[in-house]
Design a protein around this motif. Sequence first.
Motif, PDB file in Angstrom:
ATOM      1  N   GLN A  11       0.715  22.252  13.917  1.00 31.90           N
ATOM      2  CA  GLN A  11      -0.066  22.866  12.841  1.00 31.90           C
ATOM      3  C   GLN A  11      -0.308  24.346  13.108  1.00 31.90           C
ATOM      4  O   GLN A  11      -0.189  25.175  12.208  1.00 31.90           O
ATOM      5  N   TRP A  14       2.899  26.304  12.482  1.00 33.92           N
ATOM      6  CA  TRP A  14       3.132  26.486  11.041  1.00 33.92           C
ATOM      7  C   TRP A  14       2.257  27.624  10.517  1.00 33.92           C
ATOM      8  O   TRP A  14       2.722  28.509   9.801  1.00 33.92           O
ATOM      9  N   LEU A  15       0.980  27.603  10.893  1.00 35.25           N
ATOM     10  CA  LEU A  15       0.056  28.633  10.425  1.00 35.25           C
ATOM     11  C   LEU A  15       0.465  30.012  10.949  1.00 35.25           C
ATOM     12  O   LEU A  15       0.423  30.998  10.209  1.00 35.25           O
ATOM     13  N   GLU A  16       0.885  30.087  12.190  1.00 35.69           N
ATOM     14  CA  GLU A  16       1.330  31.367  12.745  1.00 35.69           C
ATOM     15  C   GLU A  16       2.492  31.929  11.930  1.00 35.69           C
ATOM     16  O   GLU A  16       2.527  33.123  11.621  1.00 35.69           O
ATOM     17  N   GLY A  17       3.436  31.062  11.559  1.00 34.77           N
ATOM     18  CA  GLY A  17       4.551  31.515  10.731  1.00 34.77           C
ATOM     19  C   GLY A  17       4.091  32.052   9.390  1.00 34.77           C
ATOM     20  O   GLY A  17       4.587  33.083   8.912  1.00 34.77           O
ATOM     21  N   LYS A  18       3.142  31.393   8.761  1.00 35.85           N
ATOM     22  CA  LYS A  18       2.610  31.857   7.474  1.00 35.85           C
ATOM     23  C   LYS A  18       1.859  33.177   7.622  1.00 35.85           C
ATOM     24  O   LYS A  18       1.987  34.071   6.793  1.00 35.85           O
ATOM     25  N   LEU A  19       1.066  33.294   8.689  1.00 37.77           N
ATOM     26  CA  LEU A  19       0.292  34.524   8.890  1.00 37.77           C
ATOM     27  C   LEU A  19       1.189  35.712   9.216  1.00 37.77           C
ATOM     28  O   LEU A  19       0.793  36.861   9.002  1.00 37.77           O
ATOM     29  N   ASN A  20       2.377  35.454   9.747  1.00 38.07           N
ATOM     30  CA  ASN A  20       3.311  36.538  10.073  1.00 38.07           C
ATOM     31  C   ASN A  20       4.116  37.014   8.877  1.00 38.07           C
ATOM     32  O   ASN A  20       4.829  38.001   8.969  1.00 38.07           O
ATOM     33  N   GLN A  21       4.031  36.317   7.761  1.00 40.17           N
ATOM     34  CA  GLN A  21       4.726  36.752   6.552  1.00 40.17           C
ATOM     35  C   GLN A  21       3.905  37.845   5.875  1.00 40.17           C
ATOM     36  O   GLN A  21       2.701  37.697   5.681  1.00 40.17           O
ATOM     37  N   ARG A  22       4.540  38.931   5.510  1.00 38.99           N
ATOM     38  CA  ARG A  22       3.841  40.030   4.843  1.00 38.99           C
ATOM     39  C   ARG A  22       3.730  39.721   3.353  1.00 38.99           C
ATOM     40  O   ARG A  22       4.691  39.269   2.738  1.00 38.99           O
ATOM     41  N   THR A  27      -5.967  36.925   2.739  1.00 36.03           N
ATOM     42  CA  THR A  27      -5.580  35.796   3.573  1.00 36.03           C
ATOM     43  C   THR A  27      -6.737  34.807   3.582  1.00 36.03           C
ATOM     44  O   THR A  27      -7.849  35.150   3.992  1.00 36.03           O
ATOM     45  N   ILE A  29      -7.665  30.816   4.727  1.00 29.25           N
ATOM     46  CA  ILE A  29      -7.292  29.596   5.448  1.00 29.25           C
ATOM     47  C   ILE A  29      -8.312  28.536   5.070  1.00 29.25           C
ATOM     48  O   ILE A  29      -9.520  28.755   5.195  1.00 29.25           O
TER      49      ILE A  29
END
Length: 139
Positions: A11, A14-22, A27, A29
């Motif tokens: 989990q 997954w969240l790290e990947g979403k937060l890294n998207q510009r 934001t 959560i």
Amino acid sequence: GELSGLLDARQLGWLEGKLNQRFAGPTVIALHHPPCAANLGALDRNGLTRGAEALLALIEAAPGPVTVLCGHVHRPFIAHWGKATVFAAASTAFEYALALDADTEPGLSTAAYGYRLHLFDAAGGRSVHRVTPDLSLKH
């Protein structure tokens, strides 16, 4: 069988990947369990007890401000947690009375139930309104 919450490595990844998207916009959560304490004693023990430190590290690394929406404790509160603002929802079922640092589960509140409306604008601003139902009898 546990009341407290957890975020596992999958989990959090997954969240790290979403937060890294510009992207443009705020934001937000959404979690079920509060990630931080609210000085509610026994109710704080039922928050996000595993994974909170890793979540905070992800939030701190995020490019802008972060809003965290949560619930579970049936007691509304607002907290600053790192660079995030945490909003715990009011309950529409029942709400606990305010009992700071209580050793046991507090009694129930007699306050009107409701919810909060979060409004975000394009410039990054936010307003939050408390909404309670109008229970008056109108003829």
